[in-house]
Design an enzyme around this catalytic site. Structure first.
Site, PDB file in Angstrom:
ATOM      1  N   ASP A 168       0.711  -1.142  -0.087  1.00  0.00           N
ATOM      2  CA  ASP A 168      -0.018   0.116  -0.100  1.00  0.00           C
ATOM      3  C   ASP A 168       0.581   1.298  -0.053  1.00  0.00           C
ATOM      4  O   ASP A 168       0.235   2.385   0.496  1.00  0.00           O
ATOM      5  CB  ASP A 168      -0.936  -0.032   1.090  1.00  0.00           C
ATOM      6  CG  ASP A 168      -0.003  -0.266   2.432  1.00  0.00           C
ATOM      7  OD1 ASP A 168       1.063   0.064   2.557  1.00  0.00           O
ATOM      8  OD2 ASP A 168      -0.847  -0.688   3.483  1.00  0.00           O
ATOM      9  N   GLU A 175      -2.345   5.145   2.804  1.00  0.00           N
ATOM     10  CA  GLU A 175      -2.346   3.811   2.405  1.00  0.00           C
ATOM     11  C   GLU A 175      -3.649   2.991   2.195  1.00  0.00           C
ATOM     12  O   GLU A 175      -3.533   2.095   1.162  1.00  0.00           O
ATOM     13  CB  GLU A 175      -1.654   2.831   3.557  1.00  0.00           C
ATOM     14  CG  GLU A 175      -0.287   3.253   3.725  1.00  0.00           C
ATOM     15  CD  GLU A 175       0.197   4.377   4.518  1.00  0.00           C
ATOM     16  OE1 GLU A 175      -0.958   5.091   5.135  1.00  0.00           O
ATOM     17  OE2 GLU A 175       1.253   4.852   4.778  1.00  0.00           O
ATOM     18  N   ARG A 193       1.793   8.536   9.030  1.00  0.00           N
ATOM     19  CA  ARG A 193       1.521   9.902   8.698  1.00  0.00           C
ATOM     20  C   ARG A 193       0.284  10.456   9.499  1.00  0.00           C
ATOM     21  O   ARG A 193       0.332  11.446  10.133  1.00  0.00           O
ATOM     22  CB  ARG A 193       1.008  10.006   7.396  1.00  0.00           C
ATOM     23  CG  ARG A 193       2.180  10.340   6.374  1.00  0.00           C
ATOM     24  CD  ARG A 193       1.730  10.638   4.994  1.00  0.00           C
ATOM     25  NE  ARG A 193       2.887  11.219   4.238  1.00  0.00           N
ATOM     26  CZ  ARG A 193       4.141  10.610   3.802  1.00  0.00           C
ATOM     27  NH1 ARG A 193       4.497   9.360   4.095  1.00  0.00           N
ATOM     28  NH2 ARG A 193       4.841  11.440   3.054  1.00  0.00           N
ATOM     29  N   HIS A 213      12.297   5.986  13.296  1.00  0.00           N
ATOM     30  CA  HIS A 213      11.943   6.211  11.651  1.00  0.00           C
ATOM     31  C   HIS A 213      12.780   7.443  11.401  1.00  0.00           C
ATOM     32  O   HIS A 213      12.483   8.401  11.909  1.00  0.00           O
ATOM     33  CB  HIS A 213      10.620   6.017  11.335  1.00  0.00           C
ATOM     34  CG  HIS A 213      10.334   5.884   9.973  1.00  0.00           C
ATOM     35  ND1 HIS A 213      10.266   6.787   9.215  1.00  0.00           N
ATOM     36  CD2 HIS A 213       9.732   4.794   9.198  1.00  0.00           C
ATOM     37  CE1 HIS A 213      10.018   6.516   7.823  1.00  0.00           C
ATOM     38  NE2 HIS A 213       9.638   5.263   8.081  1.00  0.00           N
TER      39      HIS A 213
HETATM   40  C1  UD1 Z   1       6.450   5.017   3.780  1.00  0.00           C
HETATM   41  C2  UD1 Z   1       5.253   4.614   3.206  1.00  0.00           C
HETATM   42  C3  UD1 Z   1       4.323   4.024   4.446  1.00  0.00           C
HETATM   43  C4  UD1 Z   1       5.053   2.903   4.800  1.00  0.00           C
HETATM   44  C5  UD1 Z   1       6.491   3.215   5.402  1.00  0.00           C
HETATM   45  C6  UD1 Z   1       7.123   2.257   5.995  1.00  0.00           C
HETATM   46  C7  UD1 Z   1       4.163   6.057   1.508  1.00  0.00           C
HETATM   47  C8  UD1 Z   1       3.333   7.180   1.256  1.00  0.00           C
HETATM   48  N1  UD1 Z   1       4.243   5.923   2.731  1.00  0.00           N
HETATM   49  O1  UD1 Z   1       6.392   6.095   4.868  1.00  0.00           O
HETATM   50  O2  UD1 Z   1       3.124   3.467   3.682  1.00  0.00           O
HETATM   51  O3  UD1 Z   1       4.446   2.452   5.973  1.00  0.00           O
HETATM   52  O4  UD1 Z   1       7.195   3.977   4.490  1.00  0.00           O
HETATM   53  O5  UD1 Z   1       8.404   2.566   6.533  1.00  0.00           O
HETATM   54  O6  UD1 Z   1       4.282   5.271   0.616  1.00  0.00           O
HETATM   55  N2  UD1 Z   1      13.891   8.803   5.088  1.00  0.00           N
HETATM   56  C9  UD1 Z   1      15.290   8.513   5.025  1.00  0.00           C
HETATM   57  N3  UD1 Z   1      15.548   7.419   4.754  1.00  0.00           N
HETATM   58  C10 UD1 Z   1      15.115   6.342   4.508  1.00  0.00           C
HETATM   59  C11 UD1 Z   1      13.748   6.387   4.533  1.00  0.00           C
HETATM   60  C12 UD1 Z   1      13.067   7.615   4.789  1.00  0.00           C
HETATM   61  O7  UD1 Z   1      15.864   9.715   5.288  1.00  0.00           O
HETATM   62  O8  UD1 Z   1      15.866   5.176   4.312  1.00  0.00           O
HETATM   63  C13 UD1 Z   1      13.160  10.043   5.131  1.00  0.00           C
HETATM   64  C14 UD1 Z   1      13.205  10.799   4.048  1.00  0.00           C
HETATM   65  O9  UD1 Z   1      13.085  12.320   4.732  1.00  0.00           O
HETATM   66  C15 UD1 Z   1      11.972  10.747   3.486  1.00  0.00           C
HETATM   67  C16 UD1 Z   1      11.035  10.766   4.461  1.00  0.00           C
HETATM   68  O10 UD1 Z   1      11.723   9.807   5.531  1.00  0.00           O
HETATM   69  O11 UD1 Z   1      11.586  11.816   2.593  1.00  0.00           O
HETATM   70  C17 UD1 Z   1       9.695   9.969   4.377  1.00  0.00           C
HETATM   71  O12 UD1 Z   1       9.772   8.855   3.609  1.00  0.00           O
HETATM   72  P1  UD1 Z   1       8.397   8.428   3.026  1.00  0.00           P
HETATM   73  O13 UD1 Z   1       8.740   7.041   2.143  1.00  0.00           O
HETATM   74  O14 UD1 Z   1       7.887   9.491   2.123  1.00  0.00           O
HETATM   75  O15 UD1 Z   1       7.321   8.109   3.818  1.00  0.00           O
HETATM   76  P2  UD1 Z   1       7.417   7.080   4.921  1.00  0.00           P
HETATM   77  O16 UD1 Z   1       6.900   7.852   6.393  1.00  0.00           O
HETATM   78  O17 UD1 Z   1       8.699   6.404   5.213  1.00  0.00           O
HETATM   79  N1  UDP Z   2      11.823  -3.413  10.688  1.00  0.00           N
HETATM   80  C1  UDP Z   2      13.234  -3.474  10.749  1.00  0.00           C
HETATM   81  N2  UDP Z   2      14.134  -2.386  11.464  1.00  0.00           N
HETATM   82  C2  UDP Z   2      13.555  -1.527  12.293  1.00  0.00           C
HETATM   83  C3  UDP Z   2      11.987  -1.484  12.487  1.00  0.00           C
HETATM   84  C4  UDP Z   2      11.202  -2.306  11.698  1.00  0.00           C
HETATM   85  O1  UDP Z   2      13.690  -4.216  10.122  1.00  0.00           O
HETATM   86  O2  UDP Z   2      14.304  -0.659  12.880  1.00  0.00           O
HETATM   87  C5  UDP Z   2      11.028  -4.161  10.134  1.00  0.00           C
HETATM   88  C6  UDP Z   2       9.848  -4.871  10.752  1.00  0.00           C
HETATM   89  O3  UDP Z   2      10.239  -6.091  11.223  1.00  0.00           O
HETATM   90  C7  UDP Z   2       8.835  -4.977   9.594  1.00  0.00           C
HETATM   91  C8  UDP Z   2       9.080  -3.838   8.776  1.00  0.00           C
HETATM   92  O4  UDP Z   2      10.379  -3.471   9.159  1.00  0.00           O
HETATM   93  O5  UDP Z   2       9.013  -6.269   8.945  1.00  0.00           O
HETATM   94  C9  UDP Z   2       7.967  -2.810   8.987  1.00  0.00           C
HETATM   95  O6  UDP Z   2       8.403  -1.495   8.449  1.00  0.00           O
HETATM   96  P1  UDP Z   2       7.670  -0.325   8.885  1.00  0.00           P
HETATM   97  O7  UDP Z   2       6.978  -0.458  10.032  1.00  0.00           O
HETATM   98  O8  UDP Z   2       8.683   0.669   8.529  1.00  0.00           O
HETATM   99  O9  UDP Z   2       6.614  -0.377   7.878  1.00  0.00           O
HETATM  100  P2  UDP Z   2       5.008  -0.633   7.779  1.00  0.00           P
HETATM  101  O10 UDP Z   2       5.157  -2.230   8.137  1.00  0.00           O
HETATM  102  O11 UDP Z   2       4.219  -0.029   8.783  1.00  0.00           O
HETATM  103  O12 UDP Z   2       4.488  -0.336   6.521  1.00  0.00           O
END
Ligand code: UD1
Ligand code: UDP
Length: 370
Positions: free
Chosen positions: A100, A136, A212, A243
């Site tokens: 999602d 999502e 979010r 995160h």
């Molecule tokens: C995204 C997904 C969410 C999922 C989550 C898992 C969307 C809209 N959201 O949310 O569904 O549950 O990932 O974690 O698709 N960033 C870093 N390094 C990384 C990853 C993220 O610096 O490796 C920071 C960056 O500033 C980036 C921000 O996090 O712009 C947001 O990342 P984004 O993928 O847009 O949203 P998530 O909150 O991570």
């Molecule tokens: N996870 C990980 N390292 C971390 C935190 C979570 O590998 O420090 C793993 C967790 O076991 C799960 C996945 O990341 O498999 C979940 O990711 P996240 O919570 O970012 O996204 P969501 O599942 O909510 O989309």
């Protein structure tokens, strides 16, 4: 097979990578049937790379789109435009997307515009509330409406697809590939390798939060609940792999940084995180994946949300929705700390999400793609 089935797998975030890794491995094991091409959008950069490294996945295409504090509009258009070129170049028989995220939704749309059939892994999850989780819920409804092959993890997700008018013959109940990844990973874990600077004499509460809809007041409430719990209970420690989203990281470090028995750490590699889940007494989370994994490790999960698209473990009683009200979080954690019977009831190991064979089932369906 003379004319192999070309499978293009597209993903971009940490959870998609964890849940697609066992499927890619399985597709590649069946190389007599398939030509496997992997494209990462790198919607996440560092957290994606951690998973690629762990599962030894070397993408054929890396679109490298992540920007600091990216927004949904630019993210969607970057995925759509950049996957267009890859899809046209590869011309696959089928595109696979997962779940999602914005990567899944926009990559599915991109394949649809090229009239390539799409398989949706982890199809059919629903809250039926368009803003929870945001964005999502709409991403997966949208992806499901585009896809031809719906790989639904549970009976509930199959029923949701039927309710959404998806033809039954396009729905395959497979289990969730997260359990394939989890079982494979925990089998190889040597927990004695890790200590995360934790005190072995204290009970560990593991926290993750990134949604979010929890930005702003909710995330601050979660932090305040942690402060109160750590203050009241000198025998606990809270560990939080934070995160990297600035909307999470900034308030969390401001409120919890440097506090006694609250350990803020970098996101962990999947194997390390599984070890930490195993070492924990209670898990507090708004993550989708963690809700699916923790019950099979026998860990009580308190979900920092009001709704969930993963109702199965809630029904079994090992997962409880507690929302983001500070007092409600504190009282629910306190109950688990004080009441042994309640703790025992919630820590029964259940696994409604899969048996570790989801990827094999998906591959059997893909063998019939052409
Ligand atoms: C995204 C997904 C969410 C999922 C989550 C898992 C969307 C809209 N959201 O949310 O569904 O549950 O990932 O974690 O698709 N960033 C870093 N390094 C990384 C990853 C993220 O610096 O490796 C920071 C960056 O500033 C980036 C921000 O996090 O712009 C947001 O990342 P984004 O993928 O847009 O949203 P998530 O909150 O991570
Ligand atoms: N996870 C990980 N390292 C971390 C935190 C979570 O590998 O420090 C793993 C967790 O076991 C799960 C996945 O990341 O498999 C979940 O990711 P996240 O919570 O970012 O996204 P969501 O599942 O909510 O989309």
């Amino acid at each position: 097979m003379e004319n192999k089935i070309k499978v293009l797998t597209i993903f971009g975030t940490r959870p998609e990578a964890i849940k697609m890794a066992p499927l890619i491995t399985e597709i590649e094991k069946n190389s007599e049937y398939f030509e496997s091409i992997v494209c990462v959008t790198a919607q996440h950069r560092q957290m994606l790379d951690q998973v690629l490294h762990l599962f030894n996945i070397k993408p054929d295409y890396d679109l490298d789109i992540m920007k600091n504090n990216q927004n949904l509009w630019s993210l969607t258009s970057d995925v759509l435009l950049k996957t267009k070129d890859v899809i046209e170049k590869v011309n696959p028989d089928v595109v696979l997307v997962h779940g999602d995220t914005t990567t899944s939704m926009a990559a599915a749309l991109s394949a649809f515009y090229a009239k390539i059939p799409v398989g949706h892994v982890e199809a059919g999850l629903r809250t039926f509330n368009k803003y929870y989780p945001f964005p999502e819920e709409i991403n997966r409804v949208f992806a499901d409406s585009i896809c031809t092959y719906h790989f639904a993890p549970t009976d509930e997700s199959c029923e949701n697809l039927i309710k959404s008018q998806i033809p039954e013959e396009h729905i395959y109940k497979t289990g969730n590939t997260v359990i394939d990844a989890l079982l494979y990973t925990v089998k190889n874990i040597d927990e004695s390798k890790y200590n995360f600077n934790l005190n072995p004499n204290l009970k560990t509460i593991l926290l993750t939060s990134h949604r979010r809809e929890n930005f702003g007041e909710p995330i601050k409430n979660i932090c305040k609940a942690c402060l109160e719990l750590a203050e009241k209970n000198k025998d606990i420690q809270i560990v939080y792999p934070v995160h990297p989203n600035p909307n999470v990281k900034e308030p969390v470090y401001e409120l919890l940084g440097g506090k006694d028995r609250i350990n803020l750490i970098q996101p962990l590699e999947y194997e390390e995180f599984c070890a930490l889940m195993k070492m924990s007494h209670i898990i507090l989370t708004d993550s989708g994946g963690v809700q699916e994994e923790a019950p099979s490790l026998g860990k009580p999960v308190l979900v920092l949300r009001d709704t969930t698209e993963r109702p199965e473990a809630v029904k079994y009683g090992t997962v409880k929705l507690v929302g983001t009200d500070k007092d409600k979080i504190v009282s629910n954690v306190q109950l688990l700390l004080d009441d042994e019977t309640e703790y025992k009831r919630m820590s029964e190991s259940v696994n409604p999400y899969g048996d570790g064979l989801a990827s094999k089932r998906i591959v059997e369906v893909l063998k019939k793609v052409k």
